[in-house]
Write an enzyme that holds these catalytic residues in place. Sequence first.
Site, PDB file in Angstrom:
ATOM      1  CB  CYS A  24      -0.963  -0.030   1.188  1.00  0.00           C
ATOM      2  SG  CYS A  24      -2.416   1.024   0.991  1.00  0.00           S
ATOM      3  CG  HIS A  33      -3.421  -3.780   3.359  1.00  0.00           C
ATOM      4  ND1 HIS A  33      -2.241  -3.386   3.947  1.00  0.00           N
ATOM      5  CD2 HIS A  33      -4.011  -2.644   2.894  1.00  0.00           C
ATOM      6  CE1 HIS A  33      -2.127  -2.062   3.852  1.00  0.00           C
ATOM      7  NE2 HIS A  33      -3.180  -1.595   3.213  1.00  0.00           N
TER       8      HIS A  33
END
Length: 497
Positions: free
Chosen positions: A341, A435
């Site tokens: 991310c 994630h």
Amino acid sequence: MLQGTGSHVGKSLLTAGLARWFYRQGLVVAPFKPQNMSNNAAPAYDQACGESCGESCGESCGEIGRAQALQALACGQTPHVDMNPILLKPMGAGRSQVLVCGKPVGVMTAAAYRKRAQDFLPAIIQSLRRLQSTHEMVLIEGAGSPAESNLRVGDVANMGFAQAAQVPVVLVGDIDRGGVIASLIGTHAVLSPADRAHIKGFIINKFRGDRRLFVGGIRQIKAATGWPCLGVVPYLTGLEALPGEDSLDLPTRPLHRGRVVIAVLGLPRVANFDDLAPLREEPDVRLDILSAGQALAGDTDLVIIPGTRATIADLAFLRTQGWDTDIAAHVRRGGWVLGLCGGYQMLGREITDPQGVENPKPRRARGLALLDAVTVLRPRKQVREVTAHHQVWDIPVRGYEIHCGETRGKESSLFEIAGRPDGVHKGRVWGTYVHGILADDGFRQRFLRELGARRMAPQSYTGRLQAALDRLADHLARHLDMAQIKAIASGSSSTSV
């Protein structure tokens, strides 16, 4: 409702353990936290989201605190935005992104939020009532401490909420920190009579040593407060599989001295660091969290740049530590890098924030240029669970997205998600928005083998989570008066015990 004499007294895990116990007794249980402050978030379902967020009904499209997602797992429930109606995600400089029922409503300073907190109370109560209408028991976790009497006016996290919702409270004290007698009696002293009336008992948590030596302490607390003791919970180790809620829960030392060395950059505004939890119990992994001033070791096999709530600010911090130089040398030596991310965004050539998503002033930053990619931060957040196809190893991987950026890269994509590319890879430098990929057993084990691991954890990560929750529940059942806690929840308890 479990409230604490302070932060980190163990409310989150106590709530999860109680939730698992009562769920195993056949009750339909839900967790709830009126207000949470954490950058560790999880995707959550919102059946009313359909048109407003542009996602098909049934997709995860809101955010709640990671602790409430764990508690939902303990209850056998799907995470829902009603379980944590107010989530504050710190951005630094005293500012936080404010999410109401899973959706961002703005960025506020602490003072601005305090002025508006009462405006959010109706939404909080509505979320609680919806859970109450479909569950037999709701276990509520407070935030911080009700003893912070300077914050009582406008409070929606502790006694202000308990009064408005008319729920009974059990107070938790952490004896491991010391001063638990003063903490409990002091909390009683600063509360108003109306707030005291909501407290139906207390729990002593994280006890070490001979419980018989604390009998006098329990008598003293009961005499000063009139509250019954609902149990003394011994300190429980071996729960590493359970993800922590904020950066104070990051491990300070490796659990194993394995052959594979994985270094994680300890960014000040780290987010969703529960990505690391599946690595903690891998027997062939040494997981090092680098703190400020600590250089990257030469024997490191993999560097992980984790997610962050403020990519540009944490990229600047990374450079002040000299980690950019360390990572470049690591790559030249043939080492692996995984950017997750915000860490993925840092690996590219440039990050721009034209609309002030992370900072009131538009900003532009030069990235680490290890990937030929450019990121533009956008206000609209992508929140969804995904099944991605790993382009290098040709395997499916489960995970989730929570991000505000759009990244375009010229190198090959790392994943494909529903026909769209995600992430970039160049040799052993990988970046992705997804994630949770390390919680996917197939992906994690394949990655660890690539890094040279020979031994793997014998149980799946989900299996380890479930086993840890069961162990926690059994531990609490041995040391807490579960019948009295259930009676308190049903409103039939007596405080004369």
